[in-house]
Write an enzyme that holds these catalytic residues in place. Structure first.
Site, PDB file in Angstrom:
ATOM      1  N   SER A  43     -86.217  88.808  27.312  1.00 12.02           N
ATOM      2  CA  SER A  43     -87.663  88.268  27.848  1.00 12.02           C
ATOM      3  C   SER A  43     -88.681  89.347  28.040  1.00 12.02           C
ATOM      4  CB  SER A  43     -87.280  87.654  29.262  1.00 12.02           C
ATOM      5  OG  SER A  43     -88.466  87.448  29.862  1.00 12.02           O
ATOM      6  N   TYR A  95     -83.628  89.283  37.393  1.00 14.44           N
ATOM      7  CA  TYR A  95     -83.886  88.813  36.273  1.00 14.44           C
ATOM      8  C   TYR A  95     -84.282  90.098  35.281  1.00 14.44           C
ATOM      9  CZ  TYR A  95     -85.613  85.780  32.420  1.00 14.44           C
ATOM     10  OH  TYR A  95     -85.823  85.214  31.326  1.00 14.44           O
TER      11      TYR A  95
END
Length: 248
Positions: free
Chosen positions: A143, A156
């Site tokens: 990401s 994350y």
């Protein structure tokens, strides 16, 4: 004949969203796909959708990739069903957002165990087969948050940044066997989650994207299909941001 004709691909987190789009794109290019999702219902639904268009191209597997023993067992089943694996896409991921001041150890562990250790577990489960296949591919879905960080997403961001280091190490270890390992780092992709965002929040996000639009799951799938193909034989250890120019 498709770019991935007769290749065997394993895609985790393929029950919906980006993973499902990747599995569909691979099947459209001629691959057989092991569709993995945490729940049997999601895995079967995605496999059925693929088989409706490409009969016999997909088989469903229910698996929590955070469970190493379960990954090993499903890996054995996939090899029994398909004989070998040419392509592994580690896409399964979860979020448990919160400021670090309030983040529990359980929320940290849950995200790292799925997003990062899950990729380790899946590579371990099928690596012996992958290393025997000429031109095999490992594609890990990270990401842009793994590149730039984000307040409220320390777990994350750490998992997605860790995936980049993991992939680069795989690329070096497996290069001698002709196996490539690369990362796709999606930006803001239109999904069920972004669909419920307030219009003001959407506008604020779009201001940070030079191309001025959210990406589509198909944008990530197209990149994955390219990286999985023979055309990408000389690309390894790279991070490709598919983000509308958000991270430059």
């Amino acid at each position: 004949m498709g770019k991935l004709q007769d290749k065997i691909a394993v895609v985790t987190g393929a029950g919906r969203g980006i993973g499902k789009a990747i599995a569909e794109a691979f099947a459209a290019e001629g691959a057989k796909v092991a569709v993995i999702s945490r729940t049997e219902a999601n895995a079967q639904s995605a496999a059925d959708a693929i088989n409706a268009t490409h009969p016999g191209a997909a088989k469903a597997y229910a698996l929590d990739v955070a469970d190493g023993a379960a990954c090993a067992e499903v890996g054995k089943q996939i090899l029994a069903d398909f004989d070998h694996v040419d392509i592994l896409v580690n896409n399964a991921g979860v979020t448990k957002d919160g400021l670090l001041l309030r983040m529990s150890e359980a929320d940290w562990d849950a995200v790292l165990d799925t997003n990062l250790k899950g990729a380790f577990n899946m590579v371990k489960a099928v690596q012996r087969s992958i290393l025997k296949q000429k031109g095999a591919r490992i594609i890990n879905i990270s990401s842009v948050i793994g590149l730039i960080g984000n307040a409220g997403q320390a777990n994350y961001a750490a998992s997605k940044a860790g995936l980049i280091g993991f992939t680069k190490s795989l690329a070096k270890e497996y290069a001698g066997r002709g196996v490539t390992a690369n990362v796709i780092a999606p930006g803001f992709i239109a999904t069920d989650m972004t669909g419920v965002l307030d219009e003001k929040i959407k506008a604020a996000i779009l201001e940070k994207i030079p191309l001025g639009d959210f990406g589509q799951a198909d944008d990530i799938a197209a990149t994955a299909a390219f990286l999985a193909s023979a055309e990408a034989r000389y690309i390894t250890g790279q991070v490709i941001a598919v983000d509308g120019g958000m991270v430059m």
